[in-house]
Scaffold this motif. Structure first.
Motif, PDB file in Angstrom:
ATOM      1  N   UNK A   1      -0.956  16.020   0.702  1.00  0.00           N
ATOM      2  CA  UNK A   1      -1.060  15.585   2.089  1.00  0.00           C
ATOM      3  C   UNK A   1      -2.311  14.757   2.343  1.00  0.00           C
ATOM      4  N   UNK A   2      -3.173  14.633   1.320  1.00  0.00           N
ATOM      5  CA  UNK A   2      -4.472  14.002   1.567  1.00  0.00           C
ATOM      6  C   UNK A   2      -4.426  12.480   1.490  1.00  0.00           C
ATOM      7  N   UNK A   3      -3.327  11.904   0.972  1.00  0.00           N
ATOM      8  CA  UNK A   3      -3.377  10.485   0.590  1.00  0.00           C
ATOM      9  C   UNK A   3      -3.622   9.542   1.769  1.00  0.00           C
ATOM     10  N   UNK A   4      -3.050   9.833   2.944  1.00  0.00           N
ATOM     11  CA  UNK A   4      -3.256   8.953   4.102  1.00  0.00           C
ATOM     12  C   UNK A   4      -4.733   8.859   4.441  1.00  0.00           C
ATOM     13  N   UNK A   5      -5.394  10.022   4.478  1.00  0.00           N
ATOM     14  CA  UNK A   5      -6.824  10.051   4.788  1.00  0.00           C
ATOM     15  C   UNK A   5      -7.636   9.357   3.710  1.00  0.00           C
TER      16      UNK A   5
ATOM     17  N   UNK B   1      -0.748   9.499   8.993  1.00  0.00           N
ATOM     18  CA  UNK B   1       0.667   9.830   8.770  1.00  0.00           C
ATOM     19  C   UNK B   1       1.296   9.134   7.579  1.00  0.00           C
ATOM     20  N   UNK B   2       0.489   8.330   6.858  1.00  0.00           N
ATOM     21  CA  UNK B   2       1.060   7.626   5.701  1.00  0.00           C
ATOM     22  C   UNK B   2       1.564   8.595   4.636  1.00  0.00           C
ATOM     23  N   UNK B   3       0.882   9.763   4.510  1.00  0.00           N
ATOM     24  CA  UNK B   3       1.330  10.743   3.504  1.00  0.00           C
ATOM     25  C   UNK B   3       2.772  11.155   3.790  1.00  0.00           C
ATOM     26  N   UNK B   4       3.108  11.285   5.068  1.00  0.00           N
ATOM     27  CA  UNK B   4       4.475  11.717   5.399  1.00  0.00           C
ATOM     28  C   UNK B   4       5.475  10.593   5.153  1.00  0.00           C
ATOM     29  N   UNK B   5       5.068   9.353   5.490  1.00  0.00           N
ATOM     30  CA  UNK B   5       5.943   8.217   5.202  1.00  0.00           C
ATOM     31  C   UNK B   5       6.192   8.117   3.701  1.00  0.00           C
ATOM     32  N   UNK B   6       5.124   8.355   2.907  1.00  0.00           N
ATOM     33  CA  UNK B   6       5.269   8.282   1.447  1.00  0.00           C
ATOM     34  C   UNK B   6       6.239   9.361   0.962  1.00  0.00           C
ATOM     35  N   UNK B   7       6.117  10.580   1.518  1.00  0.00           N
ATOM     36  CA  UNK B   7       7.023  11.654   1.109  1.00  0.00           C
ATOM     37  C   UNK B   7       8.462  11.269   1.484  1.00  0.00           C
ATOM     38  N   UNK B   8       8.622  10.657   2.680  1.00  0.00           N
ATOM     39  CA  UNK B   8       9.960  10.221   3.095  1.00  0.00           C
ATOM     40  C   UNK B   8      10.514   9.206   2.104  1.00  0.00           C
ATOM     41  N   UNK B   9       9.682   8.250   1.680  1.00  0.00           N
ATOM     42  CA  UNK B   9      10.140   7.231   0.724  1.00  0.00           C
ATOM     43  C   UNK B   9      10.559   7.893  -0.589  1.00  0.00           C
ATOM     44  N   UNK B  10       9.787   8.899  -1.015  1.00  0.00           N
ATOM     45  CA  UNK B  10      10.095   9.592  -2.271  1.00  0.00           C
ATOM     46  C   UNK B  10      11.454  10.289  -2.174  1.00  0.00           C
ATOM     47  N   UNK B  11      11.681  10.959  -1.036  1.00  0.00           N
ATOM     48  CA  UNK B  11      12.935  11.702  -0.871  1.00  0.00           C
ATOM     49  C   UNK B  11      14.117  10.749  -0.721  1.00  0.00           C
ATOM     50  N   UNK B  12      13.940   9.681   0.089  1.00  0.00           N
ATOM     51  CA  UNK B  12      15.012   8.696   0.228  1.00  0.00           C
ATOM     52  C   UNK B  12      15.270   8.031  -1.128  1.00  0.00           C
ATOM     53  N   UNK B  13      14.226   7.966  -1.966  1.00  0.00           N
ATOM     54  CA  UNK B  13      14.379   7.412  -3.308  1.00  0.00           C
ATOM     55  C   UNK B  13      15.123   8.333  -4.251  1.00  0.00           C
TER      56      UNK B  13
ATOM     57  N   UNK C   1       0.841  -1.212   0.000  1.00  0.00           N
ATOM     58  CA  UNK C   1       0.000   0.000   0.000  1.00  0.00           C
ATOM     59  C   UNK C   1       0.871   1.255   0.000  1.00  0.00           C
ATOM     60  N   UNK C   2       1.996   1.192   0.732  1.00  0.00           N
ATOM     61  CA  UNK C   2       2.889   2.357   0.801  1.00  0.00           C
ATOM     62  C   UNK C   2       3.544   2.601  -0.557  1.00  0.00           C
ATOM     63  N   UNK C   3       3.997   1.511  -1.209  1.00  0.00           N
ATOM     64  CA  UNK C   3       4.654   1.649  -2.509  1.00  0.00           C
ATOM     65  C   UNK C   3       3.733   2.271  -3.544  1.00  0.00           C
ATOM     66  N   UNK C   4       2.461   1.823  -3.540  1.00  0.00           N
ATOM     67  CA  UNK C   4       1.518   2.329  -4.547  1.00  0.00           C
ATOM     68  C   UNK C   4       1.263   3.813  -4.340  1.00  0.00           C
ATOM     69  N   UNK C   5       1.009   4.185  -3.096  1.00  0.00           N
ATOM     70  CA  UNK C   5       0.703   5.595  -2.838  1.00  0.00           C
ATOM     71  C   UNK C   5       1.951   6.453  -3.073  1.00  0.00           C
ATOM     72  N   UNK C   6       3.145   5.864  -2.859  1.00  0.00           N
ATOM     73  CA  UNK C   6       4.377   6.630  -3.054  1.00  0.00           C
ATOM     74  C   UNK C   6       4.644   6.898  -4.539  1.00  0.00           C
ATOM     75  N   UNK C   7       4.163   6.002  -5.413  1.00  0.00           N
ATOM     76  CA  UNK C   7       4.334   6.260  -6.853  1.00  0.00           C
ATOM     77  C   UNK C   7       3.543   7.503  -7.247  1.00  0.00           C
TER      78      UNK C   7
END
Lengths: 323, 502
Positions: A63-67, A242-254, A44-50
C-alpha cells in the motif's frame, strides 16, 4: 489448456473489444498519436503496477507505493533546488533509498510474521509524512536536464510520439516478465503465493524472496516517482494519492489472482492500457463526466473477480469429474 | 545398512516423545512404521527430515553421521519425504514442480524448453506420459502424489519417507502408487512407509517396526507377523487365550430412539446403520484413521452426509450443519479440546453459557444473575476445580476444561451427546470422574456415543461397542461380548466369532 491463462486471454479480449467499440464511434482513436499518449500518460502507473504484480503474485500487497511516488518527486525536486547535483546521481540515491525502504518492509513482514497490509500501511503514512517534511508546497523542477528528458521521443509513423518515459514503461514490463516467468526468483514468488508452507518444504528461501519482492516494488515505486516528476515537471507531497489502489486494480483487471500464485506481468500492462483507454474515450466524447472512468473500472474489477471465482469453481468440478 | 538410527531421543516439555529408539533401513526394502497417536512416529520422521533436532542419539546415512537442520538440508543429504497432503504447488506446472530449484538455465535465465524435456524424461521413467506444461492442480490427487514421489526421488534419491501417502486415494489409485514404490524399492532405495491401513502394510512392506509411547516395541519381517500380533503391539495389550463363551444373553437393549440409516460419505466413512436407545452408551472403537471421528462428524453435521437419513420417533432429522444438529438435540465434545472445544481467553462462566446463549439468539441475552447461577451450579455439580467462575478457561487443567465443555452441553439439555476421546490428556483422577459422569447422564435418559482409543475405558463405559476398520463399521459387540479381547480381535480381524448380534 491451462485454465490459469484464461483471465489473461479475457483481459486481452476485453481490451480489443474496447478498442473496437471506441473505433466505431471515434475512428481517430486508433492512431499512433493516441497510442503514444496512452503509454506516456500511464507510464508511472504501468511501472508501479509491475512491482505490484510481483507483490500480489507472492500473496502480499504493497500500500506504500503511492506515497513513495510522491516522496520521490519531492525528494528529487528539493535536492535539485537545494544542491547543485545533477539529476542522475539524485536518481541513483533515490532508487537506493526506495529499494531499501521496500526491503525493510519485506524484512518486517517476514521476520515479525506481520500481515503485509499493516506493514505497508505504516509505510504509506511514513513515506507521505516524509514527503511533507521535505516540502509542503509543490516544488517546480527547472533543471535543464529535465527539459531534455521531457523532450525526448521517437516520432512514429502517423505523427505519434513514443516518449522516453513511455519506452521506459515498456522496458520495465519486459524486465518484469523475464523476472517473473524466467528466473528462479520468479518461480519462488509464484510458489509463495501458491502456499507458504509447501513452498518452504520445496526449498523456497521464504525470507529472501519476501525481502526481494518488496525491495523490487520499492524500486519500481521510486522509478515511477522519477517518471512522474518528469511527466509533471514538479514534486508535490499530495501527488499520486490512491495510486496504490489504482495499481492493484490494474493488476487484478490484468488477470492476476489477488490471493496470489497466478497471473501474468503482461496482463498488468493490458490492464493499465484498458484503464487508460477508458479515460481517452471519455476525453474524446467530451460530454461524459470523468467519474465514468471510476464506474467502468469498478465494473471491470467486479467482472474479473467473478470470472476468477467461476474459473476456480470450474476447474474444481472438472477435477472432481476426472477423479 | 543404508540408514541407521541409534538411541534416538527427543524430549518435549512434559513428555519423552522418543525414547532410545533404534531403527535400521536397508537399501531395497520397504519398512513400515506403525503406532497409535502419540507413539512417536511423526516425531521420528521430523527428526529425520530436519524439522526437529534430536536431543540424543546418532543417525548415519551410508555410513556417515548426519544431523540435518532443515528440510532442505535433509533433502540434499538424500532423505526425501512425501506427506499425506500433496506438498507440491497446484498453481505451478508439472515441470516447474518437478524441477524447482534445479531448472536448466541459460544466461542466468530458466531454459524453459530444456526444463520441460528433463521433466518429461523423469516422468517417462515411471511410465507416465503427461503434458508437463499443465498446472499440477488439474491432475488427480494420485497423479499429484506420484509426481511428489518422483520429485522426492530426484532431489534426494537415497531414502524415501512416505507419511500416509495413500490416505486420500481410492483402491485403484493406491495400486498405482504402490507399483511405483515397488519399482523404487527394486532400484535400491530405502523406503519408510507410514500408514494406518494394516492391509496396505501387509501388501507393501518387507519389515515392520512398531512404536508405542515413544519406545520401539519390535522390528520384524512382515511375513512373520499377523494382524493380531500387530494390533497387540500397537495397543500394548496381550490377548488372553481364553475362548469366549458365545451366545450369552445380551443385556436387554433399550428401544432405539434415534435411527441412522446407511449414513455415509465417500472418503470419510462407508455407509453404516446405527440405532441408539435412550440411556444407552455406544462406543466406537478402532485404530487411528479407521473412521471413528469421521463417523461422529457425519452424525453432528460437521461434514454433511452424502448418503443416508436420520430420524427419531417423530420423523426425519435435519443434520446438514452443526447448528441443525444442535437444534435436533445433539451435542458434540470434540477430540481437539484446545482448538475446537474451548474459547481459551473467555472465562469458565462465558464458556459454559456459550451454547445456550447461541441457541437463544443475541436478542435475548441471558441475565448476568442467571449466568452466574448456571456457572456456579455446574462448577459444583461437575466438581470443576477452579478459584472462581471468572477464571479464563485456558488456565484450567485438561480434565477441568473437559468438564466445562460437558457443562456447556448439559446446560442445553441434549438428548444425544457425542464424546470424541473425552479423556485424552486428562489425569487419572479426572478420568474416573468423567466416566462416572457419563454414567449419571445416561441414567437420566441421555444417549451417548463415546469414541476412545483406550479399550479398558471402552469396556468400562459402553453398553455396546461398534468396531471400525479402514473406514467401515465391521463389527458390533453387545452385552457380555463387550470385553477387551473381543474388541481387539474385531479391530484386527473384523467380524465377531459368532456373527454380530443386533
Amino acid at each position: 489448456m491451462n485454465t490459469r491463462a484464461l483471465p489473461l486471454y479475457a483481459t486481452i479480449v476485453i481490451f480489443l473489444l474496447a478498442c473496437l467499440l471506441a473505433w466505431t464511434q471515434f475512428p481517430n482513436i486508433i492512431s499512433t498519436r493516441v497510442f503514444g499518449n496512452l503509454l506516456t500518460d500511464n507510464a508511472y502507473l504501468g511501472i508501479v503496477a509491475v512491482g505490484m504484480t510481483l507483490v500480489v503474485l507472492s500473496g502480499g500487497i504493497d500500500l506504500s507505493v503511492g506515497s513513495v511516488i510522491a516522496f520521490s518527486g519531492v525528494f528529487i525536486a528539493v535536492m535539485l533546488r537545494d544542491t547543485g547535483l545533477h539529476p542522475l546521481p539524485v536518481f541513483v540515491m533515490l532508487l537506493v533509498l526506495t529499494s531499501a525502504f521496500g526491503a525493510g518492509m519485506g524484512f518486517m513482514i517476514d521476520r515479525l510474521a506481520m500481515p503485509a497490509f499493516i506493514v505497508t500501511l505504516a509505510g504509506m503514512f511514513l513515506a507521505r509524512g516524509a514527503a511533507y517534511m521535505l516540502s509542503i508546497p509543490s516544488v517546480p523542477i527547472t533543471h535543464p536536464f529535465y527539459q531534455t528528458l521531457q523532450g525526448a521521443y521517437i516520432l512514429l509513423p502517423g505523427r505519434g510520439r513514443l516518449t522516453l518515459i513511455g519506452m521506459l514503461m515498456v522496458a520495465v514490463v519486459i524486465l518484469g516478465m523475464i523476472l517473473a516467468h524466467r528466473t528462479r526468483f520468479g518461480t519462488s514468488v509464484y510458489a509463495l503465493g501458491g502456499g507458504e508452507q509447501t513452498a518452504r518444504l520445496m526449498g523456497v528461501r521464504q525470507g529472501r524472496t519476501t525481502v526481494l519482492v518488496y525491495a523490487f516494488s520499492g524500486l519500481m515505486a521510486g522509478l515511477s516517482g522519477i517518471v512522474f516528476s518528469v511527466y509533471t515537471g514538479s514534486g508535490y507531497a499530495l501527488a499520486a494519492v490512491g495510486t496504490e489502489l489504482t495499481a492493484i486494480a490494474a493488476v487484478v483487471i490484468g488477470g492476476t489472482l489477488l490471493t496470489g500464485g497466478a497471473g501474468y506481468v503482461f496482463g498488468t500492462l493490458v490492464g493499465v492500457l484498458t484503464m487508460g483507454l477508458i479515460q481517452t474515450y471519455l476525453v474524446f466524447d467530451g460530454s461524459l463526466s470523468s467519474w465514468w472512468t471510476k464506474i467502468v473500472i469498478g465494473l471491470l474489477l467486479l467482472a474479473f473477480i467473478l470470472l476468477q471465482k467461476g474459473l476456480l469453481h470450474l476447474s474444481r468440478r472438472r477435477l472432481a469429474d476426472t477423479a | 545398512m543404508l540408514l541407521s538410527i541409534r538411541s534416538l531421543t527427543k524430549v518435549f516439555p512434559g513428555t519423552r516423545a522418543l525414547d532410545d529408539v533404534d531403527l535400521d533401513i536397508a537399501a531395497g526394502e520397504v519398512h513400515a512404521l506403525l503406532g497409535e497417536n502419540g507413539a512417536g512416529k511423526s516425531t521420528l520422521i521430523k527428526c529425520l527430515t530436519g524439522a526437529y533436532r534430536r536431543d540424543a542419539g546418532a543417525v548415519t546415512l551410508d555410513g556417515a553421521a548426519i544431523d540435518p537442520r532443515s528440510t532442505r538440508e535433509a533433502q540434499e543429504l538424500g532423505i526425501g519425504t512425501v506427506y499425506q497432503e500433496v506438498n507440491l504447488l497446484p498453481n505451478l506446472t508439472v515441470a516447474q514442480n518437478l524441477m524447482f530449484g534445479r531448472e536448466a538455465r541459460r544466461f542466468g535465465m530458466i531454459d524453459t524448453r530444456a526444463t520441460r524435456l528433463q521433466a518429461r524424461d523423469i516422468l517417462a521413467r515411471y511410465g507416465l506420459n503427461l503434458d508437463v506444461d499443465r498446472d499440477l492442480g488439474s491432475f488427480s490427487v494420485a497423479i499429484q502424489q506420484i509426481i511428489a514421489i518422483a520429485r522426492a526421488v530426484e532431489v534426494s534419491g537415497k531414502v524415501l519417507i512416505l507419511d500416509e501417502p495413500t490416505a486420500s486415494l481410492d483402491a485403484a489409485e493406491v495400486a498405482m502408487v504402490f507399483d511405483m514404490v515397488r519399482s523404487l524399492r527394486d532400484r535400491g532405495m530405502g523406503i519408510v512407509f507410514v500408514s494406518h491401513f494394516l492391509d496396505q502394510v501387509f501388501d507393501l512392506s518387507d519389515r515392520v517396526t512398531i512404536l508405542r509411547n515413544g519406545r520401539k516395541i519390535i522390528t520384524a519381517p512382515t511375513a512373520e507377523l499377523n494382524r493380531m500380533t500387530l494390533v497387540e503391539h500397537m495397543l500394548g495389550r496381550v490377548l488372553e487365550d481364553v475362548v469366549q463363551a458365545p451366545g450369552t444373553s445380551a443385556a436387554v437393549a433399550p428401544e432405539p430412539v434415534l435411527h441412522f440409516d446407511s449414513v455415509g460419505r465417500s472418503g470419510a466413512v462407508e455407509p453404516f446403520d446405527l440405532a441408539i436407545g435412550a440411556g444407552e452408551v455406544v462406543g466406537l472403537a478402532g485404530l487411528l484413521g479407521s473412521g471413528r471421528t469421521e463417523t461422529a462428524e457425519l452424525l453432528f453435521g460437521i461434514r454433511p452426509m452424502q448418503t443416508g437419513t436420520a430420524r427419531d420417533a417423530e420423523g426425519p432429522l435435519d443434520l446438514r450443519s452443526p447448528r441443525a444438529a444442535i437444534a435436533a438435540g445433539f451435542g458434540f465434545a470434540p477430540e481437539d479440546r484446545k482448538t475446537d472445544g474451548i474459547v481459551a481467553e473467555l472465562s469458565i462462566r462465558e464458556n459454559i453459557i456459550l451454547g445456550l446463549q447461541a441457541r437463544r439468539g443475541w436478542a435475548r441475552p441471558i441475565s448476568r444473575a442467571e449466568q452466574n447461577r448456571l456457572a456456579d451450579d455446574y462448577i459444583r455439580r461437575l466438581d470443576i476445580r477452579t478459584s472462581g467462575r471468572e477464571k479464563p478457561i485456558g488456565e484450567l487443567s485438561g480434565g477441568n476444561q473437559q468438564k466445562a465443555v460437558l457443562a456447556r452441553w448439559l446446560a442445553m439439555n441434549p438428548r444425544f451427546l457425542i464424546l470424541d476421546e473425552p479423556t485424552r490428556g486428562i489425569d487419572v483422577g479426572a478420568h474416573a470422574e468423567i466416566l462416572r459422569l457419563i454414567g449419571t447422564l445416561t441414567a437420566g435418559g441421555m444417549s451417548v456415543l463415546v469414541i476412545s482409543s483406550e479399550i479398558d475405558e471402552m469396556v468400562a463405559v459402553a453398553d455396546r461397542v461398534i468396531v471400525l476398520r479402514d473406514r467401515r463399521h465391521v463389527a458390533e459387540l453387545t452385552g457380555e461380548q463387550v470385553s477387551g479381547d473381543a474388541i481387539m480381535r474385531a479391530i484386527a480381524q473384523g467380524g465377531t466369532t459368532d456373527g454380530a448380534a443386533a
